[in-house]
Design an enzyme around this catalytic site. Sequence first.
Site, PDB file in Angstrom:
ATOM      1  N   ASN A 179     -88.435  10.149 -26.857  1.00 15.17           N
ATOM      2  CA  ASN A 179     -88.919  10.609 -25.450  1.00 15.17           C
ATOM      3  C   ASN A 179     -89.175   9.191 -24.852  1.00 15.17           C
ATOM      4  O   ASN A 179     -89.192   9.339 -23.568  1.00 15.17           O
ATOM      5  CB  ASN A 179     -90.024  11.641 -25.471  1.00 15.17           C
ATOM      6  CG  ASN A 179     -89.597  13.228 -25.932  1.00 15.17           C
ATOM      7  OD1 ASN A 179     -90.483  13.740 -26.295  1.00 15.17           O
ATOM      8  ND2 ASN A 179     -88.531  13.354 -25.320  1.00 15.17           N
ATOM      9  N   ASP A 237     -90.748  23.067 -25.052  1.00 15.63           N
ATOM     10  CA  ASP A 237     -89.788  22.557 -23.977  1.00 15.63           C
ATOM     11  C   ASP A 237     -89.518  23.397 -22.681  1.00 15.63           C
ATOM     12  O   ASP A 237     -90.019  24.622 -22.679  1.00 15.63           O
ATOM     13  CB  ASP A 237     -88.240  22.761 -24.900  1.00 15.63           C
ATOM     14  CG  ASP A 237     -87.437  21.802 -24.351  1.00 15.63           C
ATOM     15  OD1 ASP A 237     -87.659  20.816 -23.691  1.00 15.63           O
ATOM     16  OD2 ASP A 237     -86.116  22.053 -24.868  1.00 15.63           O
ATOM     17  N   HIS A 287     -95.135  19.400 -16.429  1.00 18.47           N
ATOM     18  CA  HIS A 287     -95.871  18.797 -17.750  1.00 18.47           C
ATOM     19  C   HIS A 287     -97.456  19.273 -17.708  1.00 18.47           C
ATOM     20  O   HIS A 287     -98.034  19.607 -18.605  1.00 18.47           O
ATOM     21  CB  HIS A 287     -95.759  17.146 -17.766  1.00 18.47           C
ATOM     22  CG  HIS A 287     -94.316  16.748 -18.454  1.00 18.47           C
ATOM     23  ND1 HIS A 287     -93.628  17.409 -19.100  1.00 18.47           N
ATOM     24  CD2 HIS A 287     -93.585  15.894 -17.717  1.00 18.47           C
ATOM     25  CE1 HIS A 287     -92.428  16.885 -19.129  1.00 18.47           C
ATOM     26  NE2 HIS A 287     -92.353  15.831 -18.480  1.00 18.47           N
TER      27      HIS A 287
HETATM   28  C1  IPE Z   1     -88.152  17.992 -27.881  1.00 17.42           C
HETATM   29  O1  IPE Z   1     -87.551  18.144 -26.588  1.00 17.42           O
HETATM   30  C2  IPE Z   1     -89.391  17.152 -27.971  1.00 17.42           C
HETATM   31  C3  IPE Z   1     -90.612  17.862 -27.486  1.00 17.42           C
HETATM   32  C4  IPE Z   1     -90.741  18.996 -27.209  1.00 17.42           C
HETATM   33  C5  IPE Z   1     -91.779  16.926 -27.664  1.00 17.42           C
HETATM   34  P1  IPE Z   1     -86.665  17.207 -25.784  1.00 17.42           P
HETATM   35  O2  IPE Z   1     -86.481  17.947 -24.571  1.00 17.42           O
HETATM   36  O3  IPE Z   1     -87.227  15.989 -25.996  1.00 17.42           O
HETATM   37  O4  IPE Z   1     -85.466  17.540 -26.739  1.00 17.42           O
HETATM   38  P2  IPE Z   1     -83.755  17.353 -26.186  1.00 17.42           P
HETATM   39  O5  IPE Z   1     -83.840  16.077 -25.580  1.00 17.42           O
HETATM   40  O6  IPE Z   1     -83.379  18.458 -25.279  1.00 17.42           O
HETATM   41  O7  IPE Z   1     -83.142  17.486 -27.303  1.00 17.42           O
HETATM   42  C1  IPE Z   2     -90.853  19.382 -23.012  1.00 14.75           C
HETATM   43  O1  IPE Z   2     -90.219  19.739 -21.484  1.00 14.75           O
HETATM   44  C2  IPE Z   2     -92.077  18.421 -22.916  1.00 14.75           C
HETATM   45  C3  IPE Z   2     -91.555  17.217 -23.403  1.00 14.75           C
HETATM   46  C4  IPE Z   2     -90.559  16.743 -24.004  1.00 14.75           C
HETATM   47  C5  IPE Z   2     -92.518  16.120 -23.352  1.00 14.75           C
HETATM   48  P1  IPE Z   2     -89.160  18.768 -21.084  1.00 14.75           P
HETATM   49  O2  IPE Z   2     -89.537  17.738 -20.384  1.00 14.75           O
HETATM   50  O3  IPE Z   2     -88.237  18.328 -21.980  1.00 14.75           O
HETATM   51  O4  IPE Z   2     -88.302  19.608 -20.206  1.00 14.75           O
HETATM   52  P2  IPE Z   2     -86.959  20.058 -20.004  1.00 14.75           P
HETATM   53  O5  IPE Z   2     -86.452  20.114 -21.196  1.00 14.75           O
HETATM   54  O6  IPE Z   2     -86.334  18.582 -19.257  1.00 14.75           O
HETATM   55  O7  IPE Z   2     -86.976  21.222 -18.954  1.00 14.75           O
HETATM   56 MG    MG Z   3     -86.625  19.353 -23.173  1.00 16.20          MG
END
Ligand code: IPE
Ligand code: IPE
Ligand code: MG
Length: 258
Positions: free
Chosen positions: A82, A34, A51
């Site tokens: 997602n 994350d 990413h």
């Molecule tokens: C969890 O992260 C999913 C992945 C790391 C793929 P998210 O960023 O989607 O989770 P929330 O929305 O903060 O709970």
């Molecule tokens: C995790 O990083 C990657 C995926 C969920 C695919 P995020 O995209 O959730 O990054 P934040 O949480 O918005 O910073």
């Molecule tokens: Mg996230």
Amino acid sequence: MRRLLPGRPAPVTDVPPKTGDTRPLPGHVAIIMDGNGRWATGRGLPRIAGHKRGINSVRKITRHAKARGVRYLTLFAFSTENWLRPKEEVHGLFDLFRYYMRRECRTLAREGVRIRFIGDSSEMPQDIQSMMVEAENMTAAGDTMTLIVALNYGSRAEIVTATQRLAARVAAGELSAGDITDTMISAELNTSDFPDPDLIIRTSGEQRLSNFLLWQAAYSEFLFVDRHWPDFDEPSFDECLDLYCQRDRRFGGLRKSG
Ligand code: IPE
Ligand code: IPE
Ligand code: MG
């Protein structure tokens, strides 16, 4: 310091005495990767740049986990929730996944890493589904470490599907409802071929599972790390292993030492 009353015995300390005993390393580490978006926006960059940078961490941590003797590494790459993100971000993530697969598969095969996917692949674009099958086939002989990529994975969906399958067997008269066991439920999950995770790490400071391995995490140890995923490196991983080794996993029983 706790003040002692005269004539009273010393209080039992809150900290267990160090015995020098530590647990073995975790066989299965699962990571909720994350913070890519926050890493990027904090630098004035578009989220996709985070990413992209996150892929470097995937490469580094996969190699390092293998070197440290981890047998199973699960990476949460894309959740069933997602899809709620803007289309451009979802497409950007899928493009990065294509790029990663094209570049890494052969290397992973050479290094003896077996790739497996969990999640509902049927909702993924057709070319990605083909890449997934090809990657699993190409790396099938790998026996140093299994890299489990959770793609379009959601634990509730997985549990719903498992329940439907067992219910269908009950309806068909193959099984009676009272005979369903936790082992039978585990066997219907996407993770049926793998042990439960010993350690679950989530980067970026959030302290939640976000629908990741809900059933399998029953006795996992959790570590929530403040670093964003693109900044999570080999020393960060080593630190997590060290912290894990200091944990006393009791599984409902009594402590082994101390
Ligand atoms: C969890 O992260 C999913 C992945 C790391 C793929 P998210 O960023 O989607 O989770 P929330 O929305 O903060 O709970
Ligand atoms: C995790 O990083 C990657 C995926 C969920 C695919 P995020 O995209 O959730 O990054 P934040 O949480 O918005 O910073
Ligand atoms: Mg996230």
